[in-house]
Design an enzyme around this catalytic site. Structure first.
Site, PDB file in Angstrom:
ATOM      1  N   LYS A 188       0.881  -1.174   0.000  1.00  0.00           N
ATOM      2  CA  LYS A 188       0.000   0.000   0.000  1.00  0.00           C
ATOM      3  C   LYS A 188       0.914   1.218   0.000  1.00  0.00           C
ATOM      4  O   LYS A 188       0.857   2.083   0.871  1.00  0.00           O
ATOM      5  CB  LYS A 188      -0.912  -0.061   1.243  1.00  0.00           C
ATOM      6  N   ASP A 220      -5.667  -3.037  -2.022  1.00  0.00           N
ATOM      7  CA  ASP A 220      -7.106  -2.950  -2.301  1.00  0.00           C
ATOM      8  C   ASP A 220      -7.424  -3.506  -3.684  1.00  0.00           C
ATOM      9  O   ASP A 220      -8.391  -4.248  -3.882  1.00  0.00           O
ATOM     10  CB  ASP A 220      -7.619  -1.505  -2.146  1.00  0.00           C
ATOM     11  N   ASP A 244      -2.682 -12.001   5.850  1.00  0.00           N
ATOM     12  CA  ASP A 244      -3.710 -12.657   6.658  1.00  0.00           C
ATOM     13  C   ASP A 244      -5.049 -12.611   5.916  1.00  0.00           C
ATOM     14  O   ASP A 244      -5.746 -13.623   5.757  1.00  0.00           O
ATOM     15  CB  ASP A 244      -3.804 -11.893   7.998  1.00  0.00           C
TER      16      ASP A 244
END
Ligand code: NAD
Length: 353
Positions: A188, A220, A244
């Site tokens: 990110k 995203d 995760d």
């Protein structure tokens, strides 16, 4: 090959029994392996008061690989945090420095209808997610909840050193070399400096792997692409918290929790191998749990810790044959198939091995 066997709780003992039968066959065929059992999780709490007792610590320390069933159960949920079975899992990962979590998400053609996605989107899916497991915001300091200017604030620290990023990048590039030679690094970097460094270090590391095509994706977008067009991915590498979430998302594309293995490795390829599912207390002791994820974890163990690629392929091929012969445990059952229980599925794998 020293293997520590930790059956754990719930369905753990049932599924691990079937995996041990596979190991027995391999040993009978000349593979030099030793197995020793230990207590881990709720069963260890019952026997010793601790989820990861000293005897098990010593056992796993001296083993080359660990096979784990699953831990936990509702009867342990009210225990203080340090005594909870899941705490044993965090302890074992941390004490053995198992920083690299490898989770394949493979959709077997025979199970195409198990996915919630359209079969044309997921048919042939074969992704490996490499998740960093011992750093990031899950371990970063400072962390806590405190009162500031009259109200509570919660805070955590996202932190990675370049050596932590580099070592997981090496694992991911090497895994890609053994597969389709494509690596997508997920970050990110448009918002988080920590992951800007992640991207820089992954790019630096890529110079040692000219045969692997490296791409980058923001997390995203990666979450979106995994459901839009998951077959574009070969290997994905990412940090602890993004991994995760994305690894659960990717594994569920296959729709079959009882089919998916995982590996957690240290710097020398010592590893903990376990199915991705939990102890399934709702079906424990009923001979219905699917043992294939645990058996496929052995295939990963042979590949990553013991470099026995042909043994690994032998196990995977036996599982594929079992599926093509129509054997199904309840979690993957469709009408017209041959329904079997946990031990029956073990029998079918052994027959094909
Ligand atoms: P779970 O994965 O145990 O079960 C979720 C659902 O999937 C259940 O309906 C279960 O019956 C089914 N399922 C799971 N494995 C299966 C298999 N091999 N064959 C057929 N069906 C299967 O998740 P949960 O119910 O959220 O958790 C149960 C316990 O497991 C909790 O105590 C949790 O903390 C623990 N847990 C442990 C691990 C681990 O040991 N690594 C991981 C996740 C959860």
């Amino acid at each position: 090959m020293k293997i520590a066997v930790l059956s754990g709780d719930g369905i753990g003992p049932e599924i691990v029994t079937q995996a041990v039968r596979v190991l027995d066959v391999l040993r009978g065929d000349g593979l030099k392996l030793e197995m020793e059992s230990g207590l881990m999780g709720g069963c260890a709490v019952d026997a010793t008061g601790e989820p990861f007792p000293e005897a098990t610590r010593s056992l796993v320390k001296h083993a080359d690989a660990i096979l784990l069933g699953a831990v936990g159960g509702p009867q342990y949920d009210s225990l203080p945090r340090p005594q909870r079975p899941e705490r044993g899992l965090l302890d074992i990962r941390k004490s053995l420095n198992l920083f690299a979590n490898l989770r394949p998400a493979v959709l077997y053609p025979e199970l195409a209808n198990a996915s919630t996605l359209k079969s044309e989107v997921v048919a042939g899916l074969d992704i490996l997610i490499v998740r960093e497991l011992t750093g990031d915001i899950y371990f970063g300091e400072p962390r806590g909840i405190e009162v500031r200017e009259g109200q509570r604030v919660g805070f955590n620290t996202m932190i990675y050193s370049e050596s932590e990023i580099r070592r997981i990048a090496h694992i991911a590039f090497q895994a890609a070399q053994k597969r389709g030679r494509k690596l997508c690094s997920v970050d990110k970097m448009n918002v988080l400096e920590c992951t800007q460094l992640w991207r820089e270090v992954v790019i630096e590391t890529s110079s040692e792997y000219p045969d692997v095509e490296l791409t980058h994706m923001l997390v995203d977008n990666a979450a979106m692409q995994l459901v839009r067009n998951p077959r574009q991915f070969d290997v994905m590498v990412t940090g602890n918290i993004f991994g995760d979430i994305l690894s659960d998302e990717a594994s569920m594309l296959t729709g079959s929790i009882g089919m998916l293995p995982s590996a957690s490795l240290d710097e020398n390829n010592k590893g903990l191998y376990e199915p991705i599912h939990g102890s399934a207390p709702d079906i424990a002791g009923k001979d219905v749990a699917n043992p294939l994820a645990t058996i496929l974890s052995l295939a990963m163990m042979m590949r990553y810790t013991f470099s026995q690629e042909s043994v690994s392929e032998r196990i995977e091929m036996a599982v594929k044959k079992v599926l093509s012969q129509g054997y199904r445990t309840s979690d993957i059952y469709e009408s017209g198939m041959r329904r079997v229980g946990t031990a029956g599925m073990g029998d079918a794998v052994l027959a094909n091995l």
